[in-house]
Design a protein around this motif. Structure first.
Motif, PDB file in Angstrom:
ATOM      1  N   LEU A   2      30.383  43.643  28.071  1.00 45.86           N
ATOM      2  CA  LEU A   2      28.951  43.605  27.802  1.00 45.86           C
ATOM      3  C   LEU A   2      28.730  43.807  26.307  1.00 45.86           C
ATOM      4  O   LEU A   2      29.337  44.681  25.686  1.00 45.86           O
ATOM      5  CB  LEU A   2      28.218  44.682  28.596  1.00 45.86           C
ATOM      6  N   HIS A   4      26.364  44.409  22.763  1.00 47.44           N
ATOM      7  CA  HIS A   4      25.175  45.118  22.303  1.00 47.44           C
ATOM      8  C   HIS A   4      24.054  44.120  22.068  1.00 47.44           C
ATOM      9  O   HIS A   4      24.270  43.013  21.581  1.00 47.44           O
ATOM     10  CB  HIS A   4      25.471  45.873  21.005  1.00 47.44           C
ATOM     11  N   SER A  53      28.955  45.679  18.959  1.00 47.91           N
ATOM     12  CA  SER A  53      29.744  45.246  20.109  1.00 47.91           C
ATOM     13  C   SER A  53      31.215  45.602  19.927  1.00 47.91           C
ATOM     14  O   SER A  53      31.672  45.896  18.823  1.00 47.91           O
ATOM     15  CB  SER A  53      29.585  43.737  20.332  1.00 47.91           C
ATOM     16  N   SER A  67      31.675  36.763  27.553  1.00 47.16           N
ATOM     17  CA  SER A  67      30.950  38.002  27.264  1.00 47.16           C
ATOM     18  C   SER A  67      29.461  37.735  27.092  1.00 47.16           C
ATOM     19  O   SER A  67      28.619  38.528  27.531  1.00 47.16           O
ATOM     20  CB  SER A  67      31.514  38.662  26.005  1.00 47.16           C
ATOM     21  N   GLU A  70      28.110  37.093  30.656  1.00 46.31           N
ATOM     22  CA  GLU A  70      28.044  38.345  31.404  1.00 46.31           C
ATOM     23  C   GLU A  70      26.856  39.188  30.956  1.00 46.31           C
ATOM     24  O   GLU A  70      26.129  39.758  31.786  1.00 46.31           O
ATOM     25  CB  GLU A  70      29.347  39.123  31.217  1.00 46.31           C
ATOM     26  N   THR A  71      26.636  39.266  29.658  1.00 46.75           N
ATOM     27  CA  THR A  71      25.541  40.089  29.136  1.00 46.75           C
ATOM     28  C   THR A  71      24.190  39.504  29.504  1.00 46.75           C
ATOM     29  O   THR A  71      23.270  40.235  29.908  1.00 46.75           O
ATOM     30  CB  THR A  71      25.665  40.225  27.608  1.00 46.75           C
ATOM     31  N   HIS A  74      23.457  40.078  33.078  1.00 40.90           N
ATOM     32  CA  HIS A  74      23.149  41.491  33.306  1.00 40.90           C
ATOM     33  C   HIS A  74      21.724  41.831  32.881  1.00 40.90           C
ATOM     34  O   HIS A  74      21.011  42.553  33.588  1.00 40.90           O
ATOM     35  CB  HIS A  74      24.153  42.351  32.526  1.00 40.90           C
ATOM     36  N   LEU A  75      21.279  41.301  31.729  1.00 40.41           N
ATOM     37  CA  LEU A  75      19.987  41.672  31.169  1.00 40.41           C
ATOM     38  C   LEU A  75      18.850  40.790  31.663  1.00 40.41           C
ATOM     39  O   LEU A  75      17.726  41.264  31.839  1.00 40.41           O
ATOM     40  CB  LEU A  75      20.040  41.609  29.639  1.00 40.41           C
TER      41      LEU A  75
END
Length: 245
Positions: A2, A4, A53, A67, A70-71, A74-75
């Protein structure tokens, strides 16, 4: 992994911002307010080895793309999603397209190719030298007179957080190249040291809308902010009127 993120604004759609090499999520500081004012949620990521990150000295372009995906999942798992990638960030965006499937992709001054086979130690050392040259805001203002004082502070801070080994690693694998998908936008400086006229013709032949900003620097929104936003009315134009109740 994940990543930043700066995550701000509200609205039915999200705009993802991916910075260039040795930048950070802060590199978009001028563009985030007009995007949120237009009713967009904005997610600006620090790519691996940048900003806050994680570092990974064995990073591949596929892992960097994964990545990002995935981020974002997730967000902001919903739709619609637009994405702007600059230079290296545009390359990561191209690599993540099949997984991410944004409704609109904007590739800013990037040839969308990656030359592999580099010597890891030599390229890491080169990036470390490049990083040192960008640590002083005063030095950045001398070499980039179109920067504002805040631009220089932001980019010097990004250089201080940049990890040369992580980013060098992606160029130690095989060659990669991508074509912008039909319906995407390629925004380039004119002339561009990164997107040749031949590249522009190839991209257009694949269905991309190639737009140029004469006299712009590689970081187009730093040198030609108004022209940059005017060239992307899909994102920076006036918000649609509210339906009558």
């Amino acid at each position: 992994m994940l990543l930043h993120a700066i995550d701000t604004g509200t609205g039915p759609g999200t705009v993802l911002l991916l910075h260039g090499m040795m930048g950070s999520s802060e590199s978009w500081w001028r563009l985030i307010p007009p995007l949120t004012a237009n009713g967009h949620r904005v997610i600006a990521l620090d790519l691996p080895g940048h900003g806050l990150s994680e570092r990974d000295p064995q990073l591949t372009i596929e892992q960097a793309a994964a990545s990002v995906v995935e981020t974002v999942r997730h967000l902001a798992p919903g739709r619609p999603l637009a994405a702007i990638g600059h230079s290296y960030g545009a390359t990561v965006l191209a690599a993540s397209f099949e997984m991410l499937q944004p409704d609109l992709s904007v590739y800013v001054d990037a040839a969308l190719s990656l030359t592999g086979g580099h010597d890891r130690a030599a390229l890491t050392a080169q990036y470390a030298r490049d990083r040192r040259a960008r640590l002083s805001p005063e030095g950045l203002l001398r070499s980039r007179p179109f920067y504002s004082a805040q631009d220089a502070e932001v980019e010097a801070r990004a250089a201080a957080l940049f990890d040369p080994a992580t980013t060098a690693s992606i160029s130690c694998d095989t060659d990669h190249s991508w074509l912008p998908e039909a319906g995407s936008i390629v925004l380039r400086a004119e002339p561009s040291a990164w997107v040749s006229d031949d590249d522009a013709r190839r991209f257009a032949a694949n269905g991309a809308d190639v737009r140029s900003i004469p006299g712009a620097a590689h970081t187009i929104w730093y040198s030609h902010f108004d022209a940059f936003t005017a060239s992307l009315p899909e994102l920076f134009g006036p918000p649609p009127p509210h339906p009558l109740s």
